[in-house]
Design an enzyme around this catalytic site. Structure first.
Site, PDB file in Angstrom:
ATOM      1  N   ASP A   1       3.604  18.276  14.296  1.00  0.00           N
ATOM      2  CA  ASP A   1       3.574  17.355  13.157  1.00  0.00           C
ATOM      3  C   ASP A   1       3.181  18.168  11.916  1.00  0.00           C
ATOM      4  OD1 ASP A   1       2.993  14.070  12.680  1.00  0.00           O
ATOM      5  OD2 ASP A   1       1.966  15.390  11.277  1.00  0.00           O
TER       6      ASP A   1
ATOM      7  N   HIS B   1      -4.648  11.913  14.170  1.00  0.00           N
ATOM      8  CA  HIS B   1      -5.709  11.918  13.137  1.00  0.00           C
ATOM      9  C   HIS B   1      -6.927  11.104  13.575  1.00  0.00           C
ATOM     10  CE1 HIS B   1      -3.094  13.947  10.394  1.00  0.00           C
ATOM     11  NE2 HIS B   1      -2.204  12.961  10.376  1.00  0.00           N
TER      12      HIS B   1
ATOM     13  N   ASP C   1       7.703  14.837  10.854  1.00  0.00           N
ATOM     14  CA  ASP C   1       7.555  14.949   9.404  1.00  0.00           C
ATOM     15  C   ASP C   1       7.580  16.419   8.982  1.00  0.00           C
ATOM     16  OD1 ASP C   1       5.143  15.349  10.684  1.00  0.00           O
ATOM     17  OD2 ASP C   1       4.110  13.679   9.713  1.00  0.00           O
TER      18      ASP C   1
ATOM     19  N   HIS D   1       1.215  17.364   9.552  1.00  0.00           N
ATOM     20  CA  HIS D   1      -0.175  17.188   9.156  1.00  0.00           C
ATOM     21  C   HIS D   1      -1.096  17.832  10.189  1.00  0.00           C
ATOM     22  CE1 HIS D   1       1.924  13.676   7.312  1.00  0.00           C
ATOM     23  NE2 HIS D   1       1.176  14.008   6.267  1.00  0.00           N
TER      24      HIS D   1
ATOM     25  N   ASP E   1       0.867  -1.182   0.000  1.00  0.00           N
ATOM     26  CA  ASP E   1       0.000   0.000   0.000  1.00  0.00           C
ATOM     27  C   ASP E   1       0.902   1.230   0.000  1.00  0.00           C
ATOM     28  OD1 ASP E   1      -1.558   2.182   0.568  1.00  0.00           O
ATOM     29  OD2 ASP E   1      -2.614   1.269   2.265  1.00  0.00           O
TER      30      ASP E   1
ATOM     31  N   TYR F   1       8.973  10.414   8.890  1.00  0.00           N
ATOM     32  CA  TYR F   1       9.154   9.269   7.987  1.00  0.00           C
ATOM     33  C   TYR F   1      10.513   9.206   7.309  1.00  0.00           C
ATOM     34  CZ  TYR F   1       4.343   9.446   9.228  1.00  0.00           C
ATOM     35  OH  TYR F   1       3.212   9.507   9.985  1.00  0.00           O
TER      36      TYR F   1
HETATM   37  C1  X5A Z   1       0.702  10.593  11.928  1.00  0.00           C
HETATM   38  C2  X5A Z   1       0.917  11.003  10.495  1.00  0.00           C
HETATM   39  C3  X5A Z   1       0.138  10.935   8.221  1.00  0.00           C
HETATM   40  C4  X5A Z   1      -0.862  10.280   7.342  1.00  0.00           C
HETATM   41  C5  X5A Z   1      -0.634  10.623   5.888  1.00  0.00           C
HETATM   42  C6  X5A Z   1      -1.624   9.953   4.964  1.00  0.00           C
HETATM   43  N1  X5A Z   1       0.017  10.597   9.610  1.00  0.00           N
HETATM   44  N2  X5A Z   1      -1.445  10.389   3.631  1.00  0.00           N
HETATM   45  O1  X5A Z   1       1.910  11.649  10.206  1.00  0.00           O
HETATM   46 ZN    ZN Z   2       2.214  13.698  10.238  1.00  0.00          ZN
END
Ligand code: X5A
Ligand code: ZN
Length: 766
Positions: free
Chosen positions: A218, A181, A311, A220, A66, A351
């Site tokens: 983060d 999230h 990230d 996001h 995935d 990541y």
């Molecule tokens: C915890 C986090 C990121 C999800 C990305 C999905 N989630 N495209 O960094």
């Molecule tokens: Zn993130």
């Protein structure tokens, strides 16, 4: 702003503090153990840093292919932990075990339906797991996922307990799966249970907390956390995130700056959307100076939780940002000044394994109290960042006192406007065209970081704080005493530039004390130190220098000796009781020593104003009224400020002016001097010391004229890294004072670019 049920102010700072053993600059001595408590005069106070890591959380993994989820790998956890070991940080922390969060605890935030679905996946086969995972946006189940997610929740709660009980003063939990999230009824974006949100509800329930700050750095948007606390004024949620005018995942309207919270929770949700990729250290710092920190000090949290995703750091395939690991040391250092130092950092995303693990190390090092590396990069926020900052300030003006007099006449909804103007492009745009941006390959970044970290990291001085044995320095402990320089030597040193000063015996004596401490900060001495080697090169921790070794070990030992031989300053910071005249001598002496930039923040009346024309000295002079005959210039800035009698209104001056100027200048040494007729009280002066520690590799020299015990003690505590004090009750500055800052900002933002927080007339980085 009137926070809900804001009756109890934060607990009073401990009056019997001494330095945390684990925050002592040089790490622990042989035989000394990481401990959570320091005993002082019979009183125990919180000290030490908790670290929570459980290998079991590496068993949650993706079983099929995935491309969306395949970056959330077990190595994120293990490589961060390995890097912590490599820097000898693990042994300096207090190990706190993880535990499984209970069902009851998970239900504090989630629905029983959600819990049951999660529970049911434990016994599923791959096909079934794949099918359930498909019900969510970017999530994967493994038979161990449920167990790992409960450990992640429990780890966060263990950290809250360790901090709230006073076992430690702060800490970090390395957890998987992440949480921010995750929503009441849904897994999302690699998250199953919202670890940080559960931790906040738990802290409210178990410890009766009324004000909790969640900082989500983060890259996001933690939309899950936003939804959970949207209507809750007891939890202030701040998130910055890659947004690109709603193009970037999760592409929600409600991630924009105008989502300020709902109902009673209005004003307690703060979104700072980044509309360009490539944000740098200076953009993140600007967000802290001009948005987060002023709100946070006004809110006055009793506990700070960090949704700590890395990230947002350089090299990350998701974030595409350019902030380097040391920026997280600075962010952590700022957050340590809130809630009496009660700070819980809980891992979210990140990541790029090298970027992630170096950033984790910078964070933990700072929690432990090590000096902060100098920040790199151009100190100017980019235009897009300033736009976002301006917008979020405008959106929050109705809710926060510090923004009361903000000029919002421009309000033209910049974010939406830029959206409609945006042209289709195959790649998202960046404002930055630095060398770093152009190397996009993961291993190029890895090489860059390897180099970068050896450049920014430096050996930690063995002594944190030095002073001389002048009258009554006994109550300054835990500072270290150094011997004065004798009078003849002082004469030789000083008569060259300030001949008048060396005539009086008493002046000579105090100059001798001052110079002795200053020299300890300036001079590097040869020393052996534990150096960190690139992972896998050599396991230094297995070598013991004074142990008999076999023949085979000899070459290895030689290598170790070579690598660990270097020079380092003896002490990190210092404090002396000196007459004002000594300040000029200290500054001149530092320049003669070879320093290129010395920042001097001077509080009170100044007798000798050193020549600042060559730019090697920058003076910020805080006094009640402008002294005659001195005009403001780039390197001499007079800030007229008389502290409010009711409480501390100096926050806005430090955050909105002094810090941005100081970070723009990037000094090699910070001198903070307190002279006669000072217009600031102990709280205001303490705030200066606390917030300027991120500069000059934490080299700060305090020169205080009158021997007011209170002030000397408070400053010594901050320098020694003992618990962070309460800076007094927040009171908003008057319109007159806000104007004073505004005028100075307009006057200097072209030269000191970190001052920019509006796009009207500034020139920013492009
Ligand atoms: C915890 C986090 C990121 C999800 C990305 C999905 N989630 N495209 O960094
Ligand atoms: Zn993130």
């Amino acid at each position: 702003m009137q926070a809900a049920a804001r009756s109890g102010a934060s607990a009073a700072p401990c009056e019997h503090g001494r330095g945390c053993p684990t925050s002592s600059a040089g790490g622990r001595q042989e035989g000394e153990r990481a401990s959570g408590n320091a005993i002082c005069g019979g009183f125990a106070m919180a000290s030490g840093t908790a670290l929570i890591y459980d290998e079991k959380m590496t068993t949650h993994k993706l079983l099929w292919s995935d491309p969306v989820c395949d970056i959330e790998v077990p190595e994120r956890l293990s490589s961060s932990y390995e890097q912590l070991k490599c820097y000898h940080l693990v042994e300096r922390c207090v190990h706190v075990p993880a535990r499984e969060g209970s069902e009851e605890e998970i239900l504090l935030v989630h629905s029983s339906e959600h819990l049951e679905v999660a529970k049911s996946t434990q016994t599923m086969n791959e096909e079934e797991l794949k099918r359930v995972s498909g019900n969510y946006d970017a999530f994967f189940f493994h038979p161990n996922t449920y167990h790992c997610a409960r450990l992640a929740v429990g780890a966060a709660l263990q950290l809250v307990d360790a901090v709230m009980s006073g076992k430690v003063c702060n800490g970090m939990a390395l957890v998987r799966p992440p949480g921010h999230h995750s929503q009441r009824n849904a897994a999302n974006g690699f998250c199953l249970f919202n670890n940080v949100a559960i931790a906040a509800e738990y802290a409210k329930l178990k410890y009766g907390l009324q004000r909790i700050l969640i900082v989500d750095w983060d890259v996001h948007h933690g939309q899950g956390t936003q939804y959970i606390f949207e209507e809750d004024p007891s939890v202030l949620y701040f998130s910055w995130h890659r947004y690109e005018h709603q193009e970037f995942w999760p592409s929600l309207k409600e991630s924009d700056y105008d989502a300020v919270g709902l109902g009673k929770g209005k004003g307690f949700n703060i979104n700072l959307p980044w509309n360009k990729i490539g944000m740098e250290n200076s953009d993140y710092l600007a967000a802290f100076f001009h948005v987060l920190l002023p709100v946070a000090f006004e809110f006055d949290p009793q506990l700070v939780l960090v949704s700590s995703g890395y990230d947002s750091g350089i090299g990350d395939p998701e974030g595409q940002m350019n902030a380097t690991p040391e920026v997280f040391a600075h962010l952590t250092q700022f957050l340590k000044q809130l809630a009496n130092g009660k700070l819980c950092i809980i891992l979210e995303g990140g990541y790029h394994l090298k970027s992630l693990s170096e950033s984790v190390c910078m964070t933990v090092k700072t929690l432990l109290g090590d000096p902060i590396p100098q920040i790199t990069g151009e100190m100017a926020p980019c235009l897009s960042a300033v736009e976002s900052i301006q917008n979020v300030r405008a959106a929050h003006k109705p809710y926060w006192k510090w923004l009361m007099y903000e000029d919002t006449s421009f309000l033209q909804n910049l974010s939406t406007k830029s959206h409609s103007l945006k042209t289709a492009s195959p790649r998202p745009s960046t404002e930055h065209d630095s060398k770093i941006t152009n190397i996009n390959e993961t291993d190029e970044i890895e090489k860059f970081l390897e180099m970068h970290m050896t450049n920014v990291l430096f050996p930690v001085p063995p002594i944190k704080t030095a002073t001389t044995d002048s009258k009554g320095s006994a109550y300054l402990l835990p500072v270290h005493l150094v011997k004065e320089i004798d009078k003849t030597e002082v004469k030789v040193l000083v008569s060259a530039f300030y001949a008048d000063l060396v005539k009086e015996d008493e002046t000579l004596l105090s100059l001798g004390s001052m110079l002795a401490v200053l020299d300890k900060i300036l001079k590097k001495e040869h020393a052996f130190f534990w150096c960190s080697l690139p992972t896998g090169t050599l396991n230094v921790s297995n070598l013991q220098m004074n142990k008999r070794t076999s023949e085979d070990d000899l070459p290895l030992q030689k290598l170790f000796l070579q690598l660990s031989y270097s020079t380092q300053p003896q002490v990190c910071n210092g404090i002396t009781e000196s007459p004002t005249a000594a300040v000029a001598v200290a500054l001149r002496h530092s320049i003669n020593f070879g320093l290129q930039r010395v920042l001097c923040v001077f509080v009170g009346d100044m007798q000798i104003v050193p020549n600042t024309e060559d730019g090697k000295i920058l003076i910020i002079h805080i006094c009640e009224k402008k002294q005659d005959g001195k005009n403001n210039s780039k390197y001499y800035i007079s800030l007229n400020w008389k502290e409010d009698a009711e409480g501390n209104d100096f926050f806005s001056a430090v955050l909105g002016f002094i810090l941005p100027v100081a970070y723009s200048y990037q000094p090699n040494l910070t001198v903070i001097a307190v002279g006669p007729k000072r217009s600031l009280g102990v709280h205001g002066i303490s705030l200066l010391f606390a917030l300027l520690q991120g500069l000059a590799e934490s080299r700060i020299f305090a020169l205080i004229e009158d021997s007011e015990i209170n002030l000397m003690q408070s400053v010594a505590k901050i320098l020694a890294g003992a618990s962070s004090p309460h800076f007094g009750v927040y009171v908003p500055p008057t319109q007159e004072k806000v104007n004073e800052i505004k005028i100075l900002r307009d006057q200097f933002q072209k030269e000191w670019k970190m001052l920019q927080c509006s796009v009207k007339d500034g020139i920013s980085r492009h």
